[in-house]
Design a protein around this motif. Structure first.
Motif, PDB file in Angstrom:
ATOM      1  N   ASP A   1       0.870  -1.162   0.000  1.00  0.00           N
ATOM      2  CA  ASP A   1       0.000   0.000   0.000  1.00  0.00           C
ATOM      3  C   ASP A   1       0.915   1.222   0.000  1.00  0.00           C
ATOM      4  OD1 ASP A   1      -2.020   1.844   0.368  1.00  0.00           O
ATOM      5  OD2 ASP A   1      -2.142   1.512   2.529  1.00  0.00           O
ATOM      6  N   HIS A   2       1.005   1.903  -1.145  1.00  0.00           N
ATOM      7  CA  HIS A   2       1.921   3.029  -1.267  1.00  0.00           C
ATOM      8  C   HIS A   2       1.203   4.261  -1.802  1.00  0.00           C
ATOM      9  CE1 HIS A   2       1.866   1.433  -5.371  1.00  0.00           C
ATOM     10  NE2 HIS A   2       2.304   2.607  -5.775  1.00  0.00           N
ATOM     11  N   VAL A   3       1.873   5.392  -1.725  1.00  0.00           N
ATOM     12  CA  VAL A   3       1.380   6.629  -2.320  1.00  0.00           C
ATOM     13  C   VAL A   3       1.993   6.700  -3.716  1.00  0.00           C
ATOM     14  CG1 VAL A   3       1.293   9.144  -2.163  1.00  0.00           C
ATOM     15  CG2 VAL A   3       1.262   7.749  -0.064  1.00  0.00           C
ATOM     16  N   ALA A   4       1.162   6.586  -4.737  1.00  0.00           N
ATOM     17  CA  ALA A   4       1.649   6.628  -6.116  1.00  0.00           C
ATOM     18  C   ALA A   4       1.861   8.073  -6.537  1.00  0.00           C
ATOM     19  CB  ALA A   4       0.644   5.957  -7.048  1.00  0.00           C
ATOM     20  N   VAL A   5       3.054   8.374  -7.035  1.00  0.00           N
ATOM     21  CA  VAL A   5       3.370   9.732  -7.485  1.00  0.00           C
ATOM     22  C   VAL A   5       4.078   9.648  -8.837  1.00  0.00           C
ATOM     23  CG1 VAL A   5       3.530  10.756  -5.184  1.00  0.00           C
ATOM     24  CG2 VAL A   5       5.566   9.753  -6.218  1.00  0.00           C
ATOM     25  N   SER A   6       3.943  10.712  -9.603  1.00  0.00           N
ATOM     26  CA  SER A   6       4.676  10.814 -10.866  1.00  0.00           C
ATOM     27  C   SER A   6       6.119  11.196 -10.557  1.00  0.00           C
ATOM     28  CB  SER A   6       4.048  11.872 -11.766  1.00  0.00           C
ATOM     29  OG  SER A   6       4.247  13.160 -11.200  1.00  0.00           O
TER      30      SER A   6
ATOM     31  N   PHE B   1       7.336  13.439  -7.373  1.00  0.00           N
ATOM     32  CA  PHE B   1       8.380  12.963  -6.475  1.00  0.00           C
ATOM     33  C   PHE B   1       9.468  14.026  -6.338  1.00  0.00           C
ATOM     34  CE2 PHE B   1      12.087  10.786  -4.994  1.00  0.00           C
ATOM     35  CZ  PHE B   1      11.615   9.765  -4.182  1.00  0.00           C
ATOM     36  N   GLU B   2       9.894  14.584  -7.456  1.00  0.00           N
ATOM     37  CA  GLU B   2      10.947  15.599  -7.446  1.00  0.00           C
ATOM     38  C   GLU B   2      10.506  16.837  -6.660  1.00  0.00           C
ATOM     39  OE1 GLU B   2      14.619  17.022  -7.798  1.00  0.00           O
ATOM     40  OE2 GLU B   2      13.996  15.017  -8.427  1.00  0.00           O
ATOM     41  N   ARG B   3       9.240  17.227  -6.806  1.00  0.00           N
ATOM     42  CA  ARG B   3       8.729  18.372  -6.054  1.00  0.00           C
ATOM     43  C   ARG B   3       8.765  18.091  -4.554  1.00  0.00           C
ATOM     44  NH1 ARG B   3       4.306  19.159  -3.588  1.00  0.00           N
ATOM     45  NH2 ARG B   3       3.188  17.484  -4.640  1.00  0.00           N
ATOM     46  N   CYS B   4       8.323  16.887  -4.149  1.00  0.00           N
ATOM     47  CA  CYS B   4       8.362  16.512  -2.730  1.00  0.00           C
ATOM     48  C   CYS B   4       9.792  16.518  -2.206  1.00  0.00           C
ATOM     49  CB  CYS B   4       7.756  15.125  -2.537  1.00  0.00           C
ATOM     50  SG  CYS B   4       5.971  15.042  -2.785  1.00  0.00           S
ATOM     51  N   LEU B   5      10.707  16.038  -3.031  1.00  0.00           N
ATOM     52  CA  LEU B   5      12.114  16.008  -2.646  1.00  0.00           C
ATOM     53  C   LEU B   5      12.652  17.422  -2.448  1.00  0.00           C
ATOM     54  CD1 LEU B   5      14.516  14.116  -2.219  1.00  0.00           C
ATOM     55  CD2 LEU B   5      14.963  14.261  -4.671  1.00  0.00           C
ATOM     56  N   GLN B   6      12.356  18.307  -3.391  1.00  0.00           N
ATOM     57  CA  GLN B   6      12.831  19.691  -3.310  1.00  0.00           C
ATOM     58  C   GLN B   6      12.226  20.426  -2.119  1.00  0.00           C
ATOM     59  OE1 GLN B   6      15.355  20.838  -5.117  1.00  0.00           O
ATOM     60  NE2 GLN B   6      15.402  18.796  -6.006  1.00  0.00           N
TER      61      GLN B   6
ATOM     62  N   GLY C   1      10.339   7.215  -1.544  1.00  0.00           N
ATOM     63  CA  GLY C   1      10.519   8.219  -0.511  1.00  0.00           C
ATOM     64  C   GLY C   1       9.699   7.879   0.724  1.00  0.00           C
ATOM     65  N   VAL C   2      10.282   8.122   1.892  1.00  0.00           N
ATOM     66  CA  VAL C   2       9.597   7.920   3.171  1.00  0.00           C
ATOM     67  C   VAL C   2       9.394   9.300   3.786  1.00  0.00           C
ATOM     68  CG1 VAL C   2       9.724   6.878   5.458  1.00  0.00           C
ATOM     69  CG2 VAL C   2      10.659   5.657   3.476  1.00  0.00           C
ATOM     70  N   GLY C   3       8.154   9.644   4.103  1.00  0.00           N
ATOM     71  CA  GLY C   3       7.807  10.967   4.598  1.00  0.00           C
ATOM     72  C   GLY C   3       8.500  11.348   5.893  1.00  0.00           C
ATOM     73  N   ARG C   4       8.719  12.639   6.052  1.00  0.00           N
ATOM     74  CA  ARG C   4       9.427  13.120   7.243  1.00  0.00           C
ATOM     75  C   ARG C   4       8.584  13.012   8.512  1.00  0.00           C
ATOM     76  NH1 ARG C   4       9.743  19.536   5.732  1.00  0.00           N
ATOM     77  NH2 ARG C   4       7.534  19.978   6.012  1.00  0.00           N
ATOM     78  N   GLU C   5       7.308  12.642   8.393  1.00  0.00           N
ATOM     79  CA  GLU C   5       6.488  12.453   9.590  1.00  0.00           C
ATOM     80  C   GLU C   5       7.063  11.366  10.498  1.00  0.00           C
ATOM     81  OE1 GLU C   5       4.667   9.862   6.373  1.00  0.00           O
ATOM     82  OE2 GLU C   5       5.345  11.935   6.475  1.00  0.00           O
TER      83      GLU C   5
END
Length: 195
Positions: free
Chosen positions: A58-63, A67-72, A88-92
């Motif tokens: 069960d994952h969060v599907a991203v383009s 993904f690059e925007r979340c990383l930046q 990517g694993v969220g900073r939460e």
């Protein structure tokens, strides 16, 4: 390599890893169901550049662009590339750990040194299965053709040779409940949970 800072932990970070087809997703799903209602154990969802509903975790599907925007924007505590995908694993997770909660992450063996740098007290958990078992699992999930399965098997053998010190091992070759209960026992802090 990430430029993120080291995270001080109050809770425990369980970093599950293993070759493709070892059964990490199934074990995590089993443990999540068995531990439902325990508000101090969190199972992190990864952001993956893989379509939703493609089977497996069960994952969060991203383009790739998302993904690059979340990383930046610094939204990931950890991130890596593998098999042509980005994870990517969220900073939460840092917030949960700082609050004294335990966190379970589906990680990457290749990323383990960086994960340990960021989370020095992480508990490494290596999920294992024979090549024959892994190959059958990869074929049955139907996400990849035979050549892609062969590449995943070869990558698993390559990383298996790397030094994975200070890790606990859960063999996952028999009924899911056997390995699943070992993972549950580990998360609950019971002695002798791993091989």
């Amino acid at each position: 390599m990430s430029n993120a800072r080291r995270v001080r932990q109050g809770g425990r970070l369980f970093y599950l890893m293993g070759a493709s087809g070892a059964g990490k997703d199934s074990l995590m799903a089993y443990a999540r169901q068995r531990l439902e209602g325990r508000d101090r154990i969190h199972f992190a969802r990864r952001h993956i550049t893989r379509p939703a509903g493609s089977g497996g975790e069960d994952h969060v599907a991203v383009s790739a662009a998302e993904f690059e925007r979340c990383l930046q924007e610094g939204l990931f505590a950890m991130h890596w590339d593998s098999h042509g995908l980005r994870y990517g694993v969220g900073r939460e997770i840092a917030t949960w750990l700082a609050a004294g909660h335990d966190v379970v992450v589906n990680g990457s063996r290749a990323y383990l040194p960086e994960a340990r740098r960021l989370f020095p007290e992480l508990v490494g958990v290596l999920v294992t299965a024979t090549e024959a078992v892994r190959r059958e699992r990869l074929r049955s999930r139907g996400r990849e053709d035979a050549a892609a399965v062969d590449r995943r098997i070869a990558r698993g053998a390559e990383l298996q040779g790397q030094q994975l010190d200070r890790v606990l091992v859960i063999a996952n070759e028999g009924p899911l409940e056997e390995a699943g209960e070992r993972l549950v026992a580990l998360l609950l802090g019971e002695e002798g949970a791993c091989d």
